[in-house]
Design an enzyme around this catalytic site. Structure first.
Site, mmCIF file in Angstrom:
data_model
loop_
_atom_site.group_PDB
_atom_site.id
_atom_site.type_symbol
_atom_site.label_atom_id
_atom_site.label_comp_id
_atom_site.label_asym_id
_atom_site.label_seq_id
_atom_site.Cartn_x
_atom_site.Cartn_y
_atom_site.Cartn_z
ATOM 1 N N ASP A 148 -1.444 -0.325 -13.677
ATOM 2 C CA ASP A 148 -0.912 0.078 -12.366
ATOM 3 C C ASP A 148 -0.022 -1.009 -11.776
ATOM 4 O O ASP A 148 0.625 -0.781 -10.753
ATOM 5 C CB ASP A 148 -2.054 0.424 -11.390
ATOM 6 C CG ASP A 148 -3.124 -0.653 -11.342
ATOM 7 O OD1 ASP A 148 -3.720 -0.935 -12.394
ATOM 8 O OD2 ASP A 148 -3.341 -1.210 -10.260
ATOM 9 N N ASP A 203 3.345 -6.872 -7.366
ATOM 10 C CA ASP A 203 1.987 -7.254 -6.976
ATOM 11 C C ASP A 203 1.636 -8.701 -7.297
ATOM 12 O O ASP A 203 1.010 -9.012 -8.309
ATOM 13 C CB ASP A 203 0.944 -6.311 -7.585
ATOM 14 C CG ASP A 203 0.687 -5.143 -6.640
ATOM 15 O OD1 ASP A 203 1.318 -5.098 -5.563
ATOM 16 O OD2 ASP A 203 -0.128 -4.282 -6.975
HETATM 17 P P1 AMP Z 1 -3.757 -4.192 -6.111
HETATM 18 O O1 AMP Z 1 -4.800 -5.173 -6.450
HETATM 19 O O2 AMP Z 1 -3.063 -4.501 -4.797
HETATM 20 O O3 AMP Z 1 -2.815 -3.921 -7.220
HETATM 21 O O4 AMP Z 1 -4.539 -2.841 -5.818
HETATM 22 C C1 AMP Z 1 -5.287 -2.122 -6.762
HETATM 23 C C2 AMP Z 1 -5.826 -0.866 -6.104
HETATM 24 O O5 AMP Z 1 -6.749 -1.209 -5.080
HETATM 25 C C3 AMP Z 1 -4.762 -0.012 -5.425
HETATM 26 O O6 AMP Z 1 -5.164 1.322 -5.531
HETATM 27 C C4 AMP Z 1 -4.828 -0.487 -3.995
HETATM 28 O O7 AMP Z 1 -4.301 0.448 -3.092
HETATM 29 C C5 AMP Z 1 -6.324 -0.694 -3.815
HETATM 30 N N1 AMP Z 1 -6.623 -1.660 -2.764
HETATM 31 C C6 AMP Z 1 -6.503 -3.009 -2.823
HETATM 32 N N2 AMP Z 1 -6.884 -3.578 -1.659
HETATM 33 C C7 AMP Z 1 -7.277 -2.575 -0.828
HETATM 34 C C8 AMP Z 1 -7.776 -2.491 0.499
HETATM 35 N N3 AMP Z 1 -7.954 -3.584 1.251
HETATM 36 N N4 AMP Z 1 -8.065 -1.272 1.003
HETATM 37 C C9 AMP Z 1 -7.885 -0.166 0.279
HETATM 38 N N5 AMP Z 1 -7.413 -0.160 -0.989
HETATM 39 C C10 AMP Z 1 -7.118 -1.339 -1.537
HETATM 40 MG MG MG Z 2 -1.228 -2.973 -7.633
#
Ligand code: AMP
Ligand code: MG
Length: 424
Positions: free
Chosen positions: A250, A260
């Site tokens: 992702d 990211d």
């Molecule tokens: P990331 O680590 O930012 O690539 O996120 C991985 C997944 O976790 C994605 O679906 C994000 O939208 C979700 N996600 C990360 N942090 C949060 C948060 N604080 N609240 C809700 N979803 C989150």
């Molecule tokens: Mg991400």
């Protein structure tokens, strides 16, 4: 003064069923922390408005500019090798697309704009530290010419977010060639909806590879183009010692941009096994693993689009996808070696360049030298000042041997200017 942004929302318009229309959560007192003026101007945005209180209201999601269609995109992803069938924008929203003065289409998206139907119990928020980190590193990557999403702005929300302790909350406005990721295709492939996968691939082709629109083998060629962009990208990371830290599917884009910036880092002492993420206890996303992981991620994309390939006796013929995956290591290696040649000051190619580069890297490793500084001081050595480089090495004699070979190789670059001390 409502800001006029010329939004075009092709994703929302053409891909219904792949997202949820959603609104950002209002925040109490938004304050602009940082605005990326250069980028804003490139995107034809009014800096005067964005710098005003209305700008902070827009960049915090409190005011939705006319023409925007905020959506939370659906996606899945392999995280540390395990499939998560539903991730999606849990703390992000795509506001819409804008055309820059270069004519290129870019997404404007929020990160940290509150919970969505994809939040899975998370708060949908972001803290100021990681937001500014993403801003800074994205700009640094861009300055180095490495494809990346960028930050248009960071705003303080005026409310805390609760992690191990309360932290100031913030929202990042992210600019990206698109937010299509391998996980976007996996989401619908896992639900056995090849029709949706096809709609997404057709859209991705129109957006990122329009020259393939009428190609007789457009899906396999699109896969090749994605693999190629990513091979080039990860080679660029390796050349500057960048470790992404969370190379989940992702977080692997179709556009070939870095996305990211979480627990990422630039390596100091050169160590192929370097890992900076505390959640990567197995070293899956260690520096030297990045090209291998990329290929693994591309294999997941190949699986997702396999049903779109031509069929023989009812079975998709996946050989062209397999061929892209099989030739991927050589392709990656080409990008990497081309970059290393440049860093070594070589503009021509010779058989032994590979070994010369590998031996230099092995020396940096055994001598515990700082990766970035070693390259910088190598440039000084090219100009005759070897001392800063020597000072980084425990055993300067091994350096001398390598430098001798390097200089002989440099001399073959421009035989007319024969020199043992300097590059051509
Ligand atoms: P990331 O680590 O930012 O690539 O996120 C991985 C997944 O976790 C994605 O679906 C994000 O939208 C979700 N996600 C990360 N942090 C949060 C948060 N604080 N609240 C809700 N979803 C989150
Ligand atoms: Mg991400």
């Amino acid at each position: 003064m409502i800001m006029h942004i010329q939004f075009d929302n092709t994703y929302a318009r053409e891909l219904e069923g792949t997202y949820v229309p959603w609104q950002p959560t209002k925040v109490p007192s938004p304050k602009l922390l940082r605005l990326n003026t250069n980028l804003g101007v490139q995107l034809n945005l009014s800096m005067e408005v964005l710098n005003s209180p209305m700008g902070s209201a827009i960049l915090s999601g409190n005011e939705i500019p006319a023409g925007a269609m905020p959506i939370a995109q659906a996606y899945a992803g392999h995280q540390f090798g395990n499939f998560a069938p539903q991730l999606g924008d849990g703390r992000a929203l795509l506001l819409g697309e804008v055309l820059g003065e270069d004519g290129r289409r870019r997404d404007l998206a929020f990160k940290g704009s509150g919970p969505t139907p994809f939040s899975r119990g998370g708060d949908g928020k972001a803290a100021v530290g990681p937001v500014l980190r993403e801003y800074l590193i994205g700009e640094f990557m861009h300055a180095m010419g490495i494809p990346t999403t960028r930050a248009l702005a960071a705003v303080w929300t005026g409310e805390p977010v609760f992690r191990e302790r309360p932290l100031p909350g913030a929202i990042l406005t992210r600019v990206a060639a698109s937010h299509l990721r391998i996980g976007t295709f996996e989401f619908f492939a896992a639900r056995e909806e090849p029709h949706q996968v096809q709609r997404l691939v057709d859209y991705a082709i129109r957006r990122h590879d329009p020259q393939l629109t009428d190609h007789p083998h457009q899906y396999q060629e699109w896969f090749r183009a994605v693999a190629d962009r990513q091979a080039s990208l990860v080679a660029r990371w390796m050349l500057v010692g960048f470790i992404h830290g969370v190379m989940n599917t992702d977080n692997t884009t179709i556009s070939g941009e870095t996305i990211d910036y979480g627990p990422c880092a630039f390596m100091e002492a050169y160590d192929p096994h370097a890992v900076f993420s505390s959640i990567d206890s197995q070293g899956r996303y260690a520096y030297h693993n990045q090209p291998h992981i990329l290929r693994w991620n591309l294999a997941r994309l190949a699986e997702a689009i396999a049903p779109l390939m031509n069929t023989v006796s009812g079975k998709p013929v996946v050989d062209p996808l397999v061929e892209v995956l099989e030739t991927f290591p050589a392709r990656y290696h080409d990008y990497w070696l081309t970059g290393l040649r440049k860093k070594l000051g070589l503009s021509t190619s010779e058989q032994g360049d590979d070994a010369l580069a590998e031996e230099w890297l092995a020396l940096l490793h055994t001598q515990g030298a700082d990766y970035t500084l070693a390259w910088r001081y190598l440039a000084d050595a090219a100009e005759g000042n070897v001392r800063p480089l020597q000072a980084m090495f425990h055993e300067p004699s091994v350096l001398s041997l390598w430098l001798k070979r390097w200089r002989m190789r440099l001399d073959r670059e421009c035989p007319a200017v024969h020199s043992t001390e300097s590059s051509c």
